[in-house]
Design a protein around this motif. Structure first.
Motif, PDB file in Angstrom:
ATOM      1  N   GLN A 125       1.453   3.265   2.131  1.00  0.00           N
ATOM      2  CA  GLN A 125       1.477   3.706   3.516  1.00  0.00           C
ATOM      3  C   GLN A 125       2.611   4.688   3.830  1.00  0.00           C
ATOM      4  O   GLN A 125       2.382   5.774   4.358  1.00  0.00           O
ATOM      5  CB  GLN A 125       1.557   2.489   4.453  1.00  0.00           C
ATOM      6  CG  GLN A 125       1.448   2.828   5.931  1.00  0.00           C
ATOM      7  CD  GLN A 125       0.133   3.509   6.255  1.00  0.00           C
ATOM      8  OE1 GLN A 125      -0.908   3.156   5.691  1.00  0.00           O
ATOM      9  NE2 GLN A 125       0.170   4.492   7.138  1.00  0.00           N
TER      10      GLN A 125
ATOM     11  N   GLY B  84      -9.770   0.170   6.396  1.00  0.00           N
ATOM     12  CA  GLY B  84      -9.075   0.168   7.680  1.00  0.00           C
ATOM     13  C   GLY B  84      -8.054   1.271   7.683  1.00  0.00           C
ATOM     14  O   GLY B  84      -7.551   1.670   6.625  1.00  0.00           O
ATOM     15  N   GLY B  85      -7.771   1.757   8.862  1.00  0.00           N
ATOM     16  CA  GLY B  85      -6.766   2.800   8.957  1.00  0.00           C
ATOM     17  C   GLY B  85      -6.436   3.063  10.402  1.00  0.00           C
ATOM     18  O   GLY B  85      -6.891   2.339  11.297  1.00  0.00           O
ATOM     19  N   SER B  86      -5.666   4.125  10.616  1.00  0.00           N
ATOM     20  CA  SER B  86      -5.287   4.431  11.994  1.00  0.00           C
ATOM     21  C   SER B  86      -4.765   5.846  12.107  1.00  0.00           C
ATOM     22  O   SER B  86      -4.438   6.481  11.111  1.00  0.00           O
ATOM     23  CB  SER B  86      -4.198   3.455  12.458  1.00  0.00           C
ATOM     24  OG  SER B  86      -3.086   3.508  11.598  1.00  0.00           O
TER      25      SER B  86
ATOM     26  N   GLY C 205      -5.003   8.250   8.752  1.00  0.00           N
ATOM     27  CA  GLY C 205      -5.626   7.988   7.453  1.00  0.00           C
ATOM     28  C   GLY C 205      -6.360   6.678   7.425  1.00  0.00           C
ATOM     29  O   GLY C 205      -6.580   6.019   8.455  1.00  0.00           O
ATOM     30  N   ILE C 206      -6.716   6.300   6.228  1.00  0.00           N
ATOM     31  CA  ILE C 206      -7.528   5.103   6.041  1.00  0.00           C
ATOM     32  C   ILE C 206      -7.420   4.691   4.577  1.00  0.00           C
ATOM     33  O   ILE C 206      -7.066   5.502   3.723  1.00  0.00           O
ATOM     34  CB  ILE C 206      -8.997   5.390   6.417  1.00  0.00           C
ATOM     35  CG1 ILE C 206      -9.827   4.107   6.448  1.00  0.00           C
ATOM     36  CG2 ILE C 206      -9.649   6.412   5.482  1.00  0.00           C
ATOM     37  CD1 ILE C 206     -11.160   4.252   7.163  1.00  0.00           C
ATOM     38  N   ALA C 207      -7.718   3.440   4.299  1.00  0.00           N
ATOM     39  CA  ALA C 207      -7.819   2.991   2.905  1.00  0.00           C
ATOM     40  C   ALA C 207      -9.083   2.156   2.769  1.00  0.00           C
ATOM     41  O   ALA C 207      -9.358   1.301   3.613  1.00  0.00           O
ATOM     42  CB  ALA C 207      -6.596   2.168   2.532  1.00  0.00           C
TER      43      ALA C 207
ATOM     44  N   LYS D  49       2.323   8.027   1.924  1.00  0.00           N
ATOM     45  CA  LYS D  49       1.283   8.978   2.325  1.00  0.00           C
ATOM     46  C   LYS D  49       1.657   9.664   3.636  1.00  0.00           C
ATOM     47  O   LYS D  49       1.345  10.836   3.839  1.00  0.00           O
ATOM     48  CB  LYS D  49      -0.106   8.343   2.341  1.00  0.00           C
ATOM     49  CG  LYS D  49      -0.391   7.229   3.291  1.00  0.00           C
ATOM     50  CD  LYS D  49      -1.885   6.869   3.166  1.00  0.00           C
ATOM     51  CE  LYS D  49      -2.280   5.678   3.973  1.00  0.00           C
ATOM     52  NZ  LYS D  49      -3.725   5.477   3.978  1.00  0.00           N
TER      53      LYS D  49
ATOM     54  N   SER E  69       0.882  -1.166   0.000  1.00  0.00           N
ATOM     55  CA  SER E  69       0.000   0.000   0.000  1.00  0.00           C
ATOM     56  C   SER E  69       0.927   1.226   0.000  1.00  0.00           C
ATOM     57  O   SER E  69       2.118   1.093   0.280  1.00  0.00           O
ATOM     58  CB  SER E  69      -0.886   0.019   1.248  1.00  0.00           C
ATOM     59  OG  SER E  69      -0.172   0.536   2.342  1.00  0.00           O
TER      60      SER E  69
ATOM     61  N   GLN F  22      -7.156   0.504  -3.828  1.00  0.00           N
ATOM     62  CA  GLN F  22      -7.642   1.160  -2.611  1.00  0.00           C
ATOM     63  C   GLN F  22      -7.940   2.627  -2.887  1.00  0.00           C
ATOM     64  O   GLN F  22      -7.264   3.265  -3.685  1.00  0.00           O
ATOM     65  CB  GLN F  22      -6.571   1.128  -1.524  1.00  0.00           C
ATOM     66  CG  GLN F  22      -6.320  -0.232  -0.925  1.00  0.00           C
ATOM     67  CD  GLN F  22      -5.345  -0.163   0.240  1.00  0.00           C
ATOM     68  OE1 GLN F  22      -4.577   0.800   0.372  1.00  0.00           O
ATOM     69  NE2 GLN F  22      -5.359  -1.180   1.081  1.00  0.00           N
TER      70      GLN F  22
ATOM     71  N   ASP G 278      -7.136   5.529  -1.146  1.00  0.00           N
ATOM     72  CA  ASP G 278      -6.151   5.723  -0.084  1.00  0.00           C
ATOM     73  C   ASP G 278      -6.159   7.192   0.360  1.00  0.00           C
ATOM     74  O   ASP G 278      -6.117   8.095  -0.487  1.00  0.00           O
ATOM     75  CB  ASP G 278      -4.777   5.325  -0.628  1.00  0.00           C
ATOM     76  CG  ASP G 278      -3.796   5.067   0.475  1.00  0.00           C
ATOM     77  OD1 ASP G 278      -4.199   4.496   1.503  1.00  0.00           O
ATOM     78  OD2 ASP G 278      -2.614   5.458   0.322  1.00  0.00           O
TER      79      ASP G 278
ATOM     80  N   HIS H 282      -2.455  -4.088  12.971  1.00  0.00           N
ATOM     81  CA  HIS H 282      -2.718  -3.367  11.716  1.00  0.00           C
ATOM     82  C   HIS H 282      -1.398  -3.230  10.968  1.00  0.00           C
ATOM     83  O   HIS H 282      -1.056  -4.069  10.173  1.00  0.00           O
ATOM     84  CB  HIS H 282      -3.368  -2.019  12.041  1.00  0.00           C
ATOM     85  CG  HIS H 282      -3.811  -1.248  10.833  1.00  0.00           C
ATOM     86  ND1 HIS H 282      -4.502  -1.821   9.804  1.00  0.00           N
ATOM     87  CD2 HIS H 282      -3.668   0.064  10.502  1.00  0.00           C
ATOM     88  CE1 HIS H 282      -4.759  -0.903   8.874  1.00  0.00           C
ATOM     89  NE2 HIS H 282      -4.269   0.245   9.271  1.00  0.00           N
ATOM     90  N   HIS H 283      -0.640  -2.207  11.230  1.00  0.00           N
ATOM     91  CA  HIS H 283       0.728  -2.118  10.721  1.00  0.00           C
ATOM     92  C   HIS H 283       1.555  -1.349  11.737  1.00  0.00           C
ATOM     93  O   HIS H 283       1.006  -0.725  12.656  1.00  0.00           O
ATOM     94  CB  HIS H 283       0.787  -1.524   9.309  1.00  0.00           C
ATOM     95  CG  HIS H 283       0.114  -0.201   9.156  1.00  0.00           C
ATOM     96  ND1 HIS H 283       0.408   0.887   9.928  1.00  0.00           N
ATOM     97  CD2 HIS H 283      -0.874   0.195   8.317  1.00  0.00           C
ATOM     98  CE1 HIS H 283      -0.344   1.902   9.565  1.00  0.00           C
ATOM     99  NE2 HIS H 283      -1.148   1.495   8.596  1.00  0.00           N
TER     100      HIS H 283
ATOM    101  N   ARG I 234      -0.089  -7.573  -3.066  1.00  0.00           N
ATOM    102  CA  ARG I 234       0.255  -8.453  -1.943  1.00  0.00           C
ATOM    103  C   ARG I 234       0.369  -9.883  -2.439  1.00  0.00           C
ATOM    104  O   ARG I 234      -0.547 -10.396  -3.078  1.00  0.00           O
ATOM    105  CB  ARG I 234      -0.793  -8.366  -0.836  1.00  0.00           C
ATOM    106  CG  ARG I 234      -0.790  -6.963  -0.239  1.00  0.00           C
ATOM    107  CD  ARG I 234      -1.709  -6.757   0.918  1.00  0.00           C
ATOM    108  NE  ARG I 234      -1.770  -5.304   1.156  1.00  0.00           N
ATOM    109  CZ  ARG I 234      -2.599  -4.707   2.003  1.00  0.00           C
ATOM    110  NH1 ARG I 234      -3.444  -5.417   2.711  1.00  0.00           N
ATOM    111  NH2 ARG I 234      -2.583  -3.390   2.145  1.00  0.00           N
TER     112      ARG I 234
ATOM    113  N   ARG J 168      -1.548   7.721  13.204  1.00  0.00           N
ATOM    114  CA  ARG J 168      -0.170   7.217  13.118  1.00  0.00           C
ATOM    115  C   ARG J 168       0.700   7.712  14.261  1.00  0.00           C
ATOM    116  O   ARG J 168       0.404   8.749  14.882  1.00  0.00           O
ATOM    117  CB  ARG J 168       0.483   7.666  11.810  1.00  0.00           C
ATOM    118  CG  ARG J 168      -0.425   7.729  10.621  1.00  0.00           C
ATOM    119  CD  ARG J 168      -0.991   6.398  10.244  1.00  0.00           C
ATOM    120  NE  ARG J 168      -1.767   6.525   8.999  1.00  0.00           N
ATOM    121  CZ  ARG J 168      -2.534   5.597   8.500  1.00  0.00           C
ATOM    122  NH1 ARG J 168      -2.683   4.444   9.134  1.00  0.00           N
ATOM    123  NH2 ARG J 168      -3.196   5.779   7.386  1.00  0.00           N
TER     124      ARG J 168
HETATM  125  N1  ASP Z   1      -2.238   1.262   4.435  1.00  0.00           N
HETATM  126  C1  ASP Z   1      -3.244   0.641   5.250  1.00  0.00           C
HETATM  127  C2  ASP Z   1      -3.723  -0.660   4.607  1.00  0.00           C
HETATM  128  O1  ASP Z   1      -3.506  -0.878   3.427  1.00  0.00           O
HETATM  129  C3  ASP Z   1      -4.412   1.508   5.479  1.00  0.00           C
HETATM  130  C4  ASP Z   1      -4.099   2.659   6.361  1.00  0.00           C
HETATM  131  O2  ASP Z   1      -3.630   2.448   7.473  1.00  0.00           O
HETATM  132  O3  ASP Z   1      -4.353   3.786   5.932  1.00  0.00           O
HETATM  133  O4  ASP Z   1      -4.347  -1.457   5.273  1.00  0.00           O
END
Ligand code: ASP
Length: 656
Positions: free
Chosen positions: A246, A540-542, A582-584, A249, A244, A282, A284, A503-504, A268, A544
């Protein structure tokens, strides 16, 4: 470059010379003048710049008497008298002239095979009384043809272009360019384009977002999904395709872009699953100076604005549920809230049970007993359904399930179930609000495991009930849900002693749990949110981490990642990074649900097969060894036994 092109075009239009120029000029001026005559505000001009005057599907009684030129595919022909012409807008009936003087036109229209492309010119006339077709939008009129031209003849096709003709998905994917002619795919792709346009309008025009493209040749990112690698000409060095945008952005926020948006392609290399593709799209989004509520309102507004009118209004705000609640009541982090059948903890009902497997579970420190009520289960489910449910629990969860049938005459009620009913029956019935004809499914074990199993069985039972005629989920209902307060980390599947990001790794901890990061990191909740629609995660997003020190601690100390891979990001966070989040949104999944398509492949123009192959062009394909040399790559071909082992662990499924 663009200005040269414009100058040439202008010059061409100003001084048309020669036959081709005249043709271009003729059609262009005609379409421009026609477009100014016919244009309805808010409606797009579908016949500008081309040789046709109208689309096949747009003609109505209001066009009677008009001279039109149409281009399309021959859908079918009836007794050499009528021909039905199709384009993206619909079908129209063309009358094949029968008089001697039009013999050449008749010959063209009668001899061209079905699916050939033709251009016809003629007059819009009304159908003779009694011959109107009310099922066809153009059913009141037909075209009296004067001239016809065969633009391209169609050879034999692998299948007929008719929606009712059944064809395997593998065949459809192999001849995707033909399948794209189907009404369904045309409708899905056009709706997708319209929704994306609305989203762009909402984000860029109404809320000042900037549409920015980010690279697809990138480098490995620690954590998260497996990435595809791309060889480079430097020995041993590879790019990776981003899972992504990520990092980019976030870096755009550090760069002061403030509000970013992109229709982003992501990659992926994960095994195939029905709702996944190795490359997907996405919506994004990233914003500076925002909190969770801000992102949630933005997405609610975005969906409300872009939602197709005929799908009913989107009601906001969407309900919100914590991850803990979702797991306890639905056994999943993406609950389908279109129906009940919630999980109920009945551990206290069974404290003194004599039933062995419940007793064993409750003697463990984390032991629980959980239940779901399947409404009308005794009426709808068959003995073999219950057997398949028990088998699923045993095979995939290594757990026991006890079905309790609330119907005295039901002969598959086991002795154990009867015993349960005698002992704890009334309490169980009361707790689950069960009624005659319901089935209660009981299981026992550690909270998360028991809930996950019942969550799966809940969906399985819903499918079974619906297959047997029960009405459970309204097909016209779109049930959105935010799931929040996820744990920041989860134990790694292969090494449960180690942690991985839920999440990440760039997700910020919940402000009230930050103190636990140094003592009990597994208890820390995160500022991660997921958007769920009808039981599917569609986004999903968060918020940061914008503090380099905290980011480094999480990556290095808690996740044991190689921070040198992310030194650019850490440095950026130390260079005045604003708070951001953010979110995607997964566009393919979203469109699949909106259109009611059976698979995400039905909303993607050129999708990959179940095994990640392009069945039309045969990608991925072998490359001759000499072409691999510049990349310093040599293939180590698997031996026969390795190949066999591989096909056992990844059983071959039909290609789709
Ligand atoms: N990059 C994240 C994802 O692909 C989404 C995000 O956290 O904005 O799940």
């Amino acid at each position: 470059m663009f200005s040269n092109w414009l100058t040439r075009l202008n010059r061409g239009v100003g001084t048309p010379t020669g036959k081709i120029a005249q043709l271009i000029w003729g059609s262009l001026s005609r379409s421009l003048s026609l477009s100014s005559q016919r244009r309805v505000p808010g409606e797009s001009e579908l016949s500008s710049f081309v040789t046709r005057t109208n689309t096949c599907g747009e003609l109505r009684s209001s066009h009677l008497g008009q001279e039109v030129t149409l281009c399309g595919w021959i859908q079918y022909r009836r007794q050499n008298i009528f021909l039905v012409l199709r384009d993206f807008q619909g079908l129209v009936q063309v009358v094949i002239p029968q008089d001697e003087s039009a013999a050449s036109v008749k010959k063209i229209l009668c001899e061209a095979p079905v699916e050939s492309v033709v251009q016809v010119s003629g007059t819009v006339i009304s159908r003779p009384p009694g011959q109107e077709n009310p099922k066809m939008p153009t059913g009141e009129i037909e075209i009296k043809v004067k001239t016809a031209e065969l633009l391209n003849s169609c050879k034999k096709l692998p299948f007929e272009i008719k929606d009712f003709v059944k064809k395997t998905e593998a065949l459809r994917l192999q001849y995707r360019y033909l399948d794209l002619r189907s009404f369904q795919l045309q409708r899905n792709l056009r709706l997708r384009s319209q929704m994306v346009m609305k989203m762009r309008d909402f984000l860029c025009n109404l809320h000042g977002f900037v549409d920015i493209e980010t690279p697809t040749l990138f480098k490995r990112t620690p954590g998260g999904a497996k990435e595809f690698v791309i060889p480079s000409r430097e020995p041993g060095k590879f790019y990776s395709l981003p899972q992504s945008p990520q990092q980019f952005k976030q870096l755009l926020m550090v760069g002061g872009l403030d509000r970013y948006f992109q229709v982003a392609r992501c990659y992926r290399d994960e095994g195939s699953r029905p709702d996944r593709q190795p490359e997907f799209t996405q919506i994004d989004i990233e914003m500076s100076f925002v909190d969770q509520t801000g992102i949630r309102s933005l997405i609610e507004g975005l969906l409300q604005y872009s939602w197709p009118k005929d799908k009913g209004p989107v009601r906001v705000p969407f309900p919100c549920m914590t991850f803990a609640e979702a797991l306890a009541s639905y056994g999943t982090d993406k609950p389908d809230t279109r129906f009940g059948m919630k999980i109920v903890d009945v551990s206290d009902v069974f404290r003194n049970t004599e039933v062995r497997f419940l007793q064993d579970a409750l003697s463990e420190p984390q032991g629980t007993v959980k239940a779901i009520r399947v409404p009308g289960g005794a009426k709808y489910l068959k003995r073999k359904d219950i057997e398949s449910i028990r088998k699923l629990a045993a095979d995939h969860f290594d757990q026991e399930v006890l079905p309790v049938v609330l119907k005295a005459s039901q002969n598959w009620n086991t002795p154990v179930a009867k015993f349960v009913m005698e002992e704890q029956g009334w309490e169980l019935v009361g707790r689950l609000e069960a009624q005659e004809e319901d089935v209660v499914l009981l299981t026992a074990g550690e909270h998360r495991r028991a809930c996950s199993l019942l969550g799966k069985l809940r969906l399985e039972c819903a499918d079974l009930l619906e297959a047997r005629g029960a009405v459970l989920r309204d097909p016209a209902l779109f049930s959105f849900l935010w799931v929040v307060d996820f744990p920041l980390f989860l134990p790694k599947e292969e090494h449960p002693g180690e942690l991985e990001s839920a999440h990440h790794p760039f997700t910020a901890p919940h402000p009230s749990d930050v103190h636990l990061l140094h003592t009990e990191p597994e208890k820390v909740r995160s500022q991660h949110y997921d958007l769920v629609l009808n039981g599917n995660e569609i986004g999903g997003g968060s918020i940061r981490i914008h503090d380099a020190q905290l980011q480094r601690y999480i990556l290095e100390t808690l996740l044991k990642e190689d921070v040198t891979l992310l030194s650019h990001l850490l440095q950026a966070l130390d260079s005045g990074a604003p708070p951001h989040g953010g979110i995607a949104l997964g566009l393919d999944r979203l469109m699949c649900i909106v259109t009611g398509a059976p698979s995400i492949r039905d909303v993607i123009a050129f999708p990959k097969s179940f095994r990640g192959h392009d069945l039309m062009s045969n990608a991925p394909d072998v490359i001759p060894p000499e072409d691999l040399k510049p990349y310093h790559i040599q293939v180590s071909w698997p031996t026969d036994s390795e190949e066999e082992k591989n096909s056992l662990s990844h059983p071959r499924r039909p290609e789709s």
